[in-house]
Design a protein around this motif. Sequence first.
Motif, short mmCIF file in Angstrom:
data_model
loop_
_atom_site.label_atom_id
_atom_site.label_comp_id
_atom_site.label_asym_id
_atom_site.label_seq_id
_atom_site.Cartn_x
_atom_site.Cartn_y
_atom_site.Cartn_z
N ASN A 4 21.60 63.68 41.21
CA ASN A 4 20.66 62.97 41.46
C ASN A 4 19.11 63.64 42.48
OD1 ASN A 4 22.73 61.23 41.55
ND2 ASN A 4 23.81 61.26 42.98
N GLU A 5 19.34 64.31 43.07
CA GLU A 5 17.68 64.07 43.11
C GLU A 5 16.72 65.50 42.47
OE1 GLU A 5 19.02 66.84 46.98
OE2 GLU A 5 19.19 68.32 46.27
N ILE A 6 16.98 65.35 41.51
CA ILE A 6 16.53 65.89 39.89
C ILE A 6 15.69 64.41 39.30
CG2 ILE A 6 16.38 67.05 37.69
CD1 ILE A 6 18.50 68.85 38.94
N MET A 65 16.20 68.48 22.52
CA MET A 65 16.31 67.71 23.98
C MET A 65 16.78 65.84 23.45
SD MET A 65 14.20 67.96 27.47
CE MET A 65 13.49 69.47 27.45
N LYS A 66 17.54 65.43 23.75
CA LYS A 66 17.76 63.94 22.81
C LYS A 66 18.41 63.05 24.02
CE LYS A 66 20.85 66.10 19.38
NZ LYS A 66 20.70 67.54 19.70
N ASN A 67 18.48 63.06 25.08
CA ASN A 67 18.12 62.66 26.11
C ASN A 67 18.10 62.87 27.34
OD1 ASN A 67 20.58 63.45 27.63
ND2 ASN A 67 21.77 62.16 26.16
N VAL A 68 17.64 61.98 28.93
CA VAL A 68 16.72 62.50 29.61
C VAL A 68 18.13 63.81 30.76
CG1 VAL A 68 16.87 61.95 32.37
CG2 VAL A 68 15.76 60.53 31.01
N GLY A 69 19.72 63.25 30.10
CA GLY A 69 20.34 64.41 30.80
C GLY A 69 20.44 65.56 30.08
#
Length: 79
Positions: A4-6, A65-69
């Motif tokens: 959550n902080e990231i 990287m495919k997404n922010v996750g």
Amino acid sequence: MNRNEITERLNNVFRDVFDDDSISVNENTTSADIEDWDSIEHINLIAAVENEFGIRFKMREVSGMKNVGEMIDIISERA
């Protein structure tokens, strides 16, 4: 630092890079979700994220990287 902080810090980076205070990223956010996220802005974004978190992405990580996750996964491993 937890996910959550990231994510909160990433939101600020994305808003700054894309000059759009309405952006709110989550783990599923992709370049298709942000209108101005093209290859040039991707480079700017990666540099801004590296500066924010004091890390360096490897070229294979950036291209994979495919997404922010997936970005969060890498940051959480290193930060």
